[in-house]
Design a protein around this motif. Structure first.
Motif, PDB file in Angstrom:
ATOM      1  N   GLN A 198      10.600  -8.123  -9.423  1.00  0.00           N
ATOM      2  CA  GLN A 198      11.647  -7.372  -8.736  1.00  0.00           C
ATOM      3  C   GLN A 198      11.027  -6.638  -7.554  1.00  0.00           C
ATOM      4  O   GLN A 198       9.976  -6.020  -7.684  1.00  0.00           O
ATOM      5  CB  GLN A 198      12.333  -6.390  -9.682  1.00  0.00           C
ATOM      6  N   ILE A 199      11.690  -6.697  -6.400  1.00  0.00           N
ATOM      7  CA  ILE A 199      11.104  -6.179  -5.165  1.00  0.00           C
ATOM      8  C   ILE A 199      11.353  -4.687  -5.007  1.00  0.00           C
ATOM      9  O   ILE A 199      12.387  -4.158  -5.437  1.00  0.00           O
ATOM     10  CB  ILE A 199      11.666  -6.944  -3.946  1.00  0.00           C
ATOM     11  N   THR A 200      10.376  -4.013  -4.414  1.00  0.00           N
ATOM     12  CA  THR A 200      10.522  -2.610  -4.031  1.00  0.00           C
ATOM     13  C   THR A 200       9.873  -2.400  -2.683  1.00  0.00           C
ATOM     14  O   THR A 200       8.860  -3.037  -2.359  1.00  0.00           O
ATOM     15  CB  THR A 200       9.882  -1.682  -5.088  1.00  0.00           C
ATOM     16  N   ALA A 201      10.475  -1.560  -1.853  1.00  0.00           N
ATOM     17  CA  ALA A 201       9.910  -1.234  -0.554  1.00  0.00           C
ATOM     18  C   ALA A 201       8.803  -0.204  -0.722  1.00  0.00           C
ATOM     19  O   ALA A 201       8.963   0.764  -1.463  1.00  0.00           O
ATOM     20  CB  ALA A 201      10.996  -0.709   0.372  1.00  0.00           C
ATOM     21  N   LEU A 202       7.686  -0.410  -0.034  1.00  0.00           N
ATOM     22  CA  LEU A 202       6.587   0.549  -0.072  1.00  0.00           C
ATOM     23  C   LEU A 202       6.809   1.650   0.968  1.00  0.00           C
ATOM     24  O   LEU A 202       7.485   1.426   1.979  1.00  0.00           O
ATOM     25  CB  LEU A 202       5.267  -0.172   0.198  1.00  0.00           C
ATOM     26  N   PRO A 203       6.241   2.850   0.744  1.00  0.00           N
ATOM     27  CA  PRO A 203       6.403   3.941   1.706  1.00  0.00           C
ATOM     28  C   PRO A 203       5.844   3.563   3.082  1.00  0.00           C
ATOM     29  O   PRO A 203       4.878   2.799   3.199  1.00  0.00           O
ATOM     30  CB  PRO A 203       5.596   5.088   1.089  1.00  0.00           C
ATOM     31  N   LEU A 204       6.455   4.116   4.119  1.00  0.00           N
ATOM     32  CA  LEU A 204       6.071   3.833   5.500  1.00  0.00           C
ATOM     33  C   LEU A 204       5.339   5.019   6.122  1.00  0.00           C
ATOM     34  O   LEU A 204       5.434   6.145   5.630  1.00  0.00           O
ATOM     35  CB  LEU A 204       7.317   3.524   6.333  1.00  0.00           C
ATOM     36  N   VAL A 263      10.044  -6.408   9.821  1.00  0.00           N
ATOM     37  CA  VAL A 263       9.602  -6.557   8.435  1.00  0.00           C
ATOM     38  C   VAL A 263       9.077  -5.237   7.894  1.00  0.00           C
ATOM     39  O   VAL A 263       8.691  -4.340   8.640  1.00  0.00           O
ATOM     40  CB  VAL A 263       8.505  -7.638   8.331  1.00  0.00           C
ATOM     41  N   ALA A 264       9.058  -5.153   6.573  1.00  0.00           N
ATOM     42  CA  ALA A 264       8.598  -3.945   5.894  1.00  0.00           C
ATOM     43  C   ALA A 264       7.654  -4.330   4.764  1.00  0.00           C
ATOM     44  O   ALA A 264       7.789  -5.404   4.164  1.00  0.00           O
ATOM     45  CB  ALA A 264       9.787  -3.160   5.340  1.00  0.00           C
ATOM     46  N   PRO A 265       6.683  -3.455   4.414  1.00  0.00           N
ATOM     47  CA  PRO A 265       5.757  -3.743   3.314  1.00  0.00           C
ATOM     48  C   PRO A 265       6.467  -3.639   1.972  1.00  0.00           C
ATOM     49  O   PRO A 265       7.311  -2.753   1.764  1.00  0.00           O
ATOM     50  CB  PRO A 265       4.691  -2.659   3.467  1.00  0.00           C
ATOM     51  N   THR A 266       6.110  -4.544   1.063  1.00  0.00           N
ATOM     52  CA  THR A 266       6.799  -4.576  -0.217  1.00  0.00           C
ATOM     53  C   THR A 266       5.828  -4.848  -1.361  1.00  0.00           C
ATOM     54  O   THR A 266       4.700  -5.287  -1.155  1.00  0.00           O
ATOM     55  CB  THR A 266       7.883  -5.671  -0.240  1.00  0.00           C
ATOM     56  N   ALA A 267       6.316  -4.601  -2.568  1.00  0.00           N
ATOM     57  CA  ALA A 267       5.628  -5.014  -3.788  1.00  0.00           C
ATOM     58  C   ALA A 267       6.682  -5.575  -4.729  1.00  0.00           C
ATOM     59  O   ALA A 267       7.855  -5.179  -4.685  1.00  0.00           O
ATOM     60  CB  ALA A 267       4.905  -3.842  -4.435  1.00  0.00           C
ATOM     61  N   TRP A 268       6.258  -6.531  -5.544  1.00  0.00           N
ATOM     62  CA  TRP A 268       7.123  -7.073  -6.591  1.00  0.00           C
ATOM     63  C   TRP A 268       6.508  -6.708  -7.936  1.00  0.00           C
ATOM     64  O   TRP A 268       5.351  -7.039  -8.205  1.00  0.00           O
ATOM     65  CB  TRP A 268       7.254  -8.585  -6.484  1.00  0.00           C
ATOM     66  N   VAL A 269       7.267  -6.016  -8.772  1.00  0.00           N
ATOM     67  CA  VAL A 269       6.846  -5.656 -10.126  1.00  0.00           C
ATOM     68  C   VAL A 269       7.809  -6.332 -11.087  1.00  0.00           C
ATOM     69  O   VAL A 269       9.033  -6.157 -10.970  1.00  0.00           O
ATOM     70  CB  VAL A 269       6.855  -4.131 -10.330  1.00  0.00           C
ATOM     71  N   ALA A 270       7.274  -7.115 -12.013  1.00  0.00           N
ATOM     72  CA  ALA A 270       8.110  -7.927 -12.902  1.00  0.00           C
ATOM     73  C   ALA A 270       9.072  -8.783 -12.077  1.00  0.00           C
ATOM     74  O   ALA A 270      10.227  -9.009 -12.472  1.00  0.00           O
ATOM     75  CB  ALA A 270       8.861  -7.062 -13.901  1.00  0.00           C
TER      76      ALA A 270
END
Length: 208
Positions: free
Chosen positions: A151-157, A142-149
């Motif tokens: 829509q998903i985006t991967a957070l920096p690792l 798994v990877a850390p994520t954020a949803w804005v509006a």
């Protein structure tokens, strides 16, 4: 002076997972369901003030849901619940992140990996930016994520070799400024506390 706390019993088999500054709680409670095979227990998402938690039910056609985050009273609740896949897909359901509003009910959030088997939304702020994690695009973990509006985006690792282990990171909470906290794997395979500032980037809180 240190704050003084009073203990309030929220009821049997209820697990609170988040609270607003006005005391609105989100979490999970056990519900007994009667079937042709008899009685059994499942989990429903709940929200509300102490003494007046409201059962949010579950998405249509599934058995349980768990809520993790809430920004303010009357705003969306987020968490994870099973959602059906298109006919013919395997498995038939996946445990996916959701956003819930009184008007829309349960709405699944997109994943990093279209074939994902699991994801979870863990926090939400007043502008509906959502923290969480998703099964990654690579073959592992798994990877850390954020949803804005929504829509998903991967957070920096922290790691420079994503996908070599079963875990790259998870985002666990978000504040009104859009700052996200969680934990992430390093190149030495250690797990560190991290901060993803609202303006971008990632800070290693254990490496400072």
């Amino acid at each position: 002076a240190a704050p003084e706390y009073a203990l309030t019993d929220l009821g049997a088999e209820t697990i609170p997972q988040g609270i607003t500054e006005t005391g609105i709680i989100v979490g999970t409670t056990s519900v007994t369901v009667m079937t042709s095979a008899g009685a059994w227990k499942t989990q429903h998402a709940v929200r509300g003030p102490v003494g007046a938690l409201v059962d949010l039910g579950v998405p249509a056609g599934v058995e349980f849901a768990s809520s993790r985050g809430l920004a303010q009273a009357g705003q969306p609740v987020v968490g994870a619940a099973p959602f059906p896949r298109p006919p013919g897909d395997t498995p038939a359901f996946y445990a996916g992140a959701f956003v819930h509003t009184p008007q829309e009910g349960y709405q699944p959030l997109p994943d990093l990996n279209p074939a994902a088997r699991f994801s979870e939304a863990t926090g939400v702020n007043a502008v509906e930016t959502i923290s969480g994690w998703s099964e990654a695009l690579h073959a592992h973990g798994v990877a850390p994520t954020a949803w804005v509006a929504r829509q998903i985006t991967a957070l920096p690792l922290l790691t420079t070799s994503p996908g070599t282990q079963s875990f790259d990171g998870q985002a666990e909470a978000i504040n009104t400024m859009g700052d996200i906290t969680g934990h992430a794997r390093t190149d030495t395979n250690d797990e560190h506390a991290v901060l993803w500032p609202g303006e971008g980037g990632v800070l290693d809180l254990d490496g400072q």
